[in-house]
Write an enzyme that holds these catalytic residues in place. Structure first.
Site, PDB file in Angstrom:
ATOM      1  N   ASP A  80      64.956 164.050  43.716  1.00 53.29           N
ATOM      2  CA  ASP A  80      64.406 163.660  42.117  1.00 53.29           C
ATOM      3  C   ASP A  80      63.700 162.786  42.254  1.00 53.29           C
ATOM      4  O   ASP A  80      63.701 161.494  42.369  1.00 53.29           O
ATOM      5  CB  ASP A  80      65.874 163.444  41.510  1.00 53.29           C
ATOM      6  CG  ASP A  80      65.992 163.598  40.200  1.00 53.29           C
ATOM      7  OD1 ASP A  80      64.981 163.594  39.586  1.00 53.29           O
ATOM      8  OD2 ASP A  80      67.026 163.690  39.636  1.00 53.29           O
TER       9      ASP A  80
ATOM     10  N   CYS B  34      62.508 166.408  34.730  1.00 51.68           N
ATOM     11  CA  CYS B  34      63.574 166.875  35.752  1.00 51.68           C
ATOM     12  C   CYS B  34      63.965 168.243  35.174  1.00 51.68           C
ATOM     13  O   CYS B  34      64.099 169.234  35.811  1.00 51.68           O
ATOM     14  CB  CYS B  34      64.759 166.095  35.521  1.00 51.68           C
ATOM     15  SG  CYS B  34      64.532 164.382  36.094  1.00 51.68           S
TER      16      CYS B  34
END
Ligand SMILES: [Ca+2]
Ligand SMILES: [Ca+2]
Length: 497
Positions: free
Chosen positions: A56, A90
């Site tokens: 991430d 994201c």
């Protein structure tokens, strides 16, 4: 929301029936008798396993601090030097990864509802056809470990609301509840049971590594598996395991020529509005960078643990391992500290692939995108992806002699939402086309940017005003085709056809 138990049970029954049918055929053909030591089920289904590791906010340059990942993946497989996401944020990127689509086709534009987040993906019914359902329907054993989509485990208003929802296609489910949980505890939905962990007892990335190892050990020799392993690292707040606390205490912040760009008079108003970073801000960024590097160490160790486990269980030679990130992030380039802009450090991602037939220790400079991942996994599993998929299988680039023709451009897109965090709202809507030589951006404000990446790889000087009208017209025409493309049309537009 409830787990669709009937659907899950039906899938399991169908999967077993398919396996028995295949076994019957192979036994009838005498195919299993010659490999008595490899295990009946393994001999029955030769399709490869797929381990997909999704970090991430990992920058491509962060790989420099992941020696085990370089040793076990890059040196044993292919490293893509020009891998990109088509929307640097994201949840949109994760929706793209699950569906193989550009954002303008799945419409999950931001991280929060109504224009994005888990709830948008859910409300549109997009969960009914993802890489998980395609592979599950084909008989793969599927497991998700870690982050699913932003706002999973939160209600529509953003309040913490742990859920037992398990989307279709996932046989096993170990998903984060909430976004980036507290410094002390975190909750995981473990196949419908919400379990609370103390960070002081086990670091989240280490927990994911343990879950992944347990899964591989219990399923080795069975149906081929698809593992979607998505740790939080190194996303803010970049929690790291105590054993890594003493590392990188003096590591300097990277300072490319675009760092804290002195002259942004060439750039659009939203960049010109940003003052140069102060010494305090640079100090904070440096601390953030060091925390990120520490957080990466558990991820790096996880890669080694997975490769070791796959080796010990006899699965390594028939397993593809893919390592990438949902987006990068700016650490002061062009005065920026966020994501979602079109300058190269945020849409750029690392991408490493090793597996059966993949050459070792080579690089590929062709453009690889996040919407290519789902069709690549489908190809490996022998599944034809749905027609809505915009990306293409990367498998031709994983052969010893890749094809000479490949996409020559792709689209990077951004929409802001009033509900999104303030920093995202600072960037007006834009569509950008990136070719091997140019990055051309059109904003809703009418502002334009053009960078010659050969002459100016860090994008310091916007040459839009002085560029030839023919060049602009060509880029604009290709951008217009990409902005509204779908399915095969995207692949044609990317090829310039
Ligand atoms: Ca991210
Ligand atoms: Ca400049």
């Amino acid at each position: 929301m409830r787990v669709d138990l009937l659907s899950s049970m039906r899938r399991i029954v169908l999967k077993r029936l398919a396996l028995f049918a295949l076994l019957g055929v192979m036994v009838g053909m005498g195919l299993t008798a010659s490999r008595p030591d490899t295990g009946l089920a393994q001999a029955a289904d030769p399709r490869p396993n797929i381990v997909f590791i999704l970090a991430d906010d990992l920058r491509a340059s962060d790989l420099d601090y992941m020696p085990k990942t370089n040793s076990f993946l890059a040196n044993q497989g292919v490293k893509f030097t020009k891998a990109w996401v088509t929307r640097s944020l994201c949840c949109p990127s994760r929706a793209t990864i699950l569906r193989g689509q550009y954002t303008h086709n799945h419409h999950v534009w931001v991280n929060v509802p109504p224009a994005g987040g888990f709830w948008n993906f859910y409300d549109q019914g997009l969960e009914s056809s993802t890489i998980a359902t395609w592979l599950d329907d084909a008989g793969y054993d599927t497991i998700l470990i870690g982050k699913y989509l932003n706002r999973y485990g939160l209600d529509r208003a953003g309040n913490y609301a742990p859920t037992t929802h398990r989307p279709p296609g996932w046989d096993r489910w170990y998903a984060w509840e909430g976004a980036y949980p507290s410094a002390t505890t975190y909750d995981i939905n473990e196949n419908g049971r919400i379990v609370t962990y103390q960070r002081s007892e086990i670091h989240d990335t280490d927990l994911h590594a343990r879950t992944a190892e347990d899964f591989i050990r219990t399923t080795a020799g069975g149906a081929p598996f698809f593992m979607y392993l998505s740790p939080n690292a190194p996303h803010h707040p970049s929690y790291f395991a105590p054993r890594h606390a003493g590392m990188f205490t003096d590591t300097p912040l990277p300072r490319p020529s675009s760092f804290n760009e002195a002259d942004v008079s060439d750039k659009p108003q939203w960049v010109r509005n940003k003052p140069r970073l102060s010494s305090t801000e640079i100090s904070n960024l440096t601390n953030f960078y060091r925390k990120r590097l520490r957080a990466l160490q558990s991820l790096d160790e996880m890669v080694e643990r997975l490769v070791t486990t796959l080796g010990q269980t006899g699965e390594l030679s028939n397993t593809y391992i893919v390592f990438t990130s949902d987006n990068g992030i700016y650490l002061g380039e062009h005065r920026l500290t966020e994501k979602a802009a079109a300058y190269n450090a945020a849409p750029r991602i690392p991408l490493l692939i090793r597996g059966p037939g993949v050459p070792s220790g080579v690089t590929r400079s062709q453009m690889a995108l996040n919407n290519d991942l789902a069709p690549t996994f489908a190809r490996w599993a022998g599944v034809t992806p749905p027609g809505f998929v915009d990306g293409r299988s990367l498998s031709p680039l994983l052969s010893a002699s890749p094809p000479s023709s490949w996409r020559t451009a792709f689209l990077v897109e951004h929409r802001r939402s009033p509900e999104e965090y303030g920093y995202v709202s600072a960037i007006p809507h834009y569509d950008a086309i990136r070719t091997s030589q140019y990055n051309y951006v059109e904003y809703e404000t009418g502002e334009k940017e053009l960078y010659d990446l050969n002459a100016d790889p860090t994008e310091l000087t916007n040459i839009y005003a002085s560029a030839s009208p023919t060049l602009i017209a060509n880029l604009k025409a290709r951008l217009d085709a990409l902005k509204t493309c779908a399915g095969t049309g995207c692949r044609t537009a990317e090829n310039g056809g």
